[in-house]
Design a protein around this motif. Sequence first.
Motif, PDB file in Angstrom:
ATOM      1  N   VAL A  60      -2.162   6.684 -11.950  1.00 13.89           N
ATOM      2  CA  VAL A  60      -0.676   6.154 -11.426  1.00 13.89           C
ATOM      3  C   VAL A  60      -0.602   5.004 -12.588  1.00 13.89           C
ATOM      4  N   LYS A  61      -1.542   4.877 -12.947  1.00 11.23           N
ATOM      5  CA  LYS A  61      -2.072   3.201 -14.473  1.00 11.23           C
ATOM      6  C   LYS A  61      -2.058   3.829 -15.488  1.00 11.23           C
ATOM      7  N   VAL A  68       5.085   0.094 -17.909  1.00 13.84           N
ATOM      8  CA  VAL A  68       4.605  -0.922 -17.526  1.00 13.84           C
ATOM      9  C   VAL A  68       4.287  -1.619 -18.298  1.00 13.84           C
ATOM     10  N   GLU A  69       3.996  -1.617 -19.561  1.00  5.00           N
ATOM     11  CA  GLU A  69       4.184  -3.372 -20.491  1.00  5.00           C
ATOM     12  C   GLU A  69       5.099  -4.209 -20.409  1.00  5.00           C
ATOM     13  N   ASN A 172       0.317  -0.667 -11.267  1.00  2.60           N
ATOM     14  CA  ASN A 172       0.482  -0.365  -9.468  1.00  2.60           C
ATOM     15  C   ASN A 172       1.761  -1.157  -8.880  1.00  2.60           C
ATOM     16  N   LEU A 173       1.729  -2.347  -9.918  1.00  2.00           N
ATOM     17  CA  LEU A 173       3.500  -2.706  -9.015  1.00  2.00           C
ATOM     18  C   LEU A 173       4.766  -2.149  -9.504  1.00  2.00           C
ATOM     19  N   GLN A 188      14.476  -1.332 -22.312  1.00  2.00           N
ATOM     20  CA  GLN A 188      13.498  -0.057 -22.605  1.00  2.00           C
ATOM     21  C   GLN A 188      12.316   0.707 -21.580  1.00  2.00           C
ATOM     22  N   ALA A 189      12.752   0.422 -20.452  1.00  2.00           N
ATOM     23  CA  ALA A 189      11.453   0.914 -19.589  1.00  2.00           C
ATOM     24  C   ALA A 189      11.768   2.121 -18.467  1.00  2.00           C
ATOM     25  N   LYS A 190      13.591   2.861 -19.157  1.00  2.00           N
ATOM     26  CA  LYS A 190      14.375   3.585 -18.600  1.00  2.00           C
ATOM     27  C   LYS A 190      13.622   4.968 -18.773  1.00  2.00           C
ATOM     28  N   LYS A 191      13.371   5.071 -17.748  1.00  2.00           N
ATOM     29  CA  LYS A 191      12.569   6.888 -17.851  1.00  2.00           C
ATOM     30  C   LYS A 191      13.388   7.946 -18.728  1.00  2.00           C
ATOM     31  N   GLN A 192      13.039   8.372 -19.464  1.00  2.00           N
ATOM     32  CA  GLN A 192      13.588  10.174 -20.430  1.00  2.00           C
ATOM     33  C   GLN A 192      13.677  10.535 -19.007  1.00  2.00           C
ATOM     34  N   ASN A 193      15.211  11.522 -19.969  1.00  2.00           N
ATOM     35  CA  ASN A 193      16.053  11.843 -18.696  1.00  2.00           C
ATOM     36  C   ASN A 193      16.030  13.514 -19.592  1.00  2.00           C
ATOM     37  N   ASN A 194      14.564  14.667 -18.992  1.00  2.00           N
ATOM     38  CA  ASN A 194      14.256  15.635 -18.563  1.00  2.00           C
ATOM     39  C   ASN A 194      15.276  16.124 -18.837  1.00  2.00           C
TER      40      ASN A 194
END
Length: 263
Positions: A60-61, A68-69, A172-173, A188-194
Amino acid sequence: MSKILNNLICTVAIFALSFLWIYYSVKSVVWAVTLGTVIALCAAYLIWRIQNKSGKLKQVKMQNKKAVENLNDFLMYSHNNAELLGDLYRYYGYDVTKVDYDSFIATRSNSSTYVCADFTDNTVSANAVRAAIVNAKRNNIQTLRMFVCKVDEPTRKTACRHFDVSFVDAANLYALLEQSEKLPIIPQAKKQNNGFVAKYAFCRKRSVWYLTSCIFLTLISVVAYFPYYTLGWATVMLILALYSMFNRRFNPTQTSVSLDQLG
């Protein structure tokens, strides 16, 4: 238990396919049983290693490192971290009493915890931890949880000698906020759309269908007039089943992370 069952079924399917491929190639039952057993045992070991590795919290980390950054930077300059973390605690059934913009008291089942966020430095300082412990004592709270970027081991050990304190780092947060759908809006933290089709075709739920098809085709190949064609498709189905079962690209991470676990 489900991991053991998955491993067992996959091992049996791999043995059956290996046995049939080898038998039809060399026409020797002894060689087919021997090599099939070796291949199946090696595959079982590899599957077990993959299952254990994917189940560890450290995965997860490591994932979504850039996201996370970005979350870490966001929290460093946020004016009200207590609001974000308070919503997270309410999601887990806590009552929240705000103390200031970086701390609050979380209560559940007559048990209270002083929660403090300190993302000022990349590694939380000993003075910041000491101040949080003192504030917890001043509010008559016996436990402290700090949300920080990172904490070094000497600081952690010193704090734990003086108080009942636990630390949750940014990685973890992020996992907690993601699975509770409490992530703040950070472009910037949007997840990739697969893609919807790929997610549907290669998600973990589809592995059951692929594995069932593999077993069915393997059984059919025993009585088929031209078994190589059926065995070929059975092998393809097995590969798809294994990929769908273990890939991380098209499967949302099942972290099973909870506030209680991280305490």
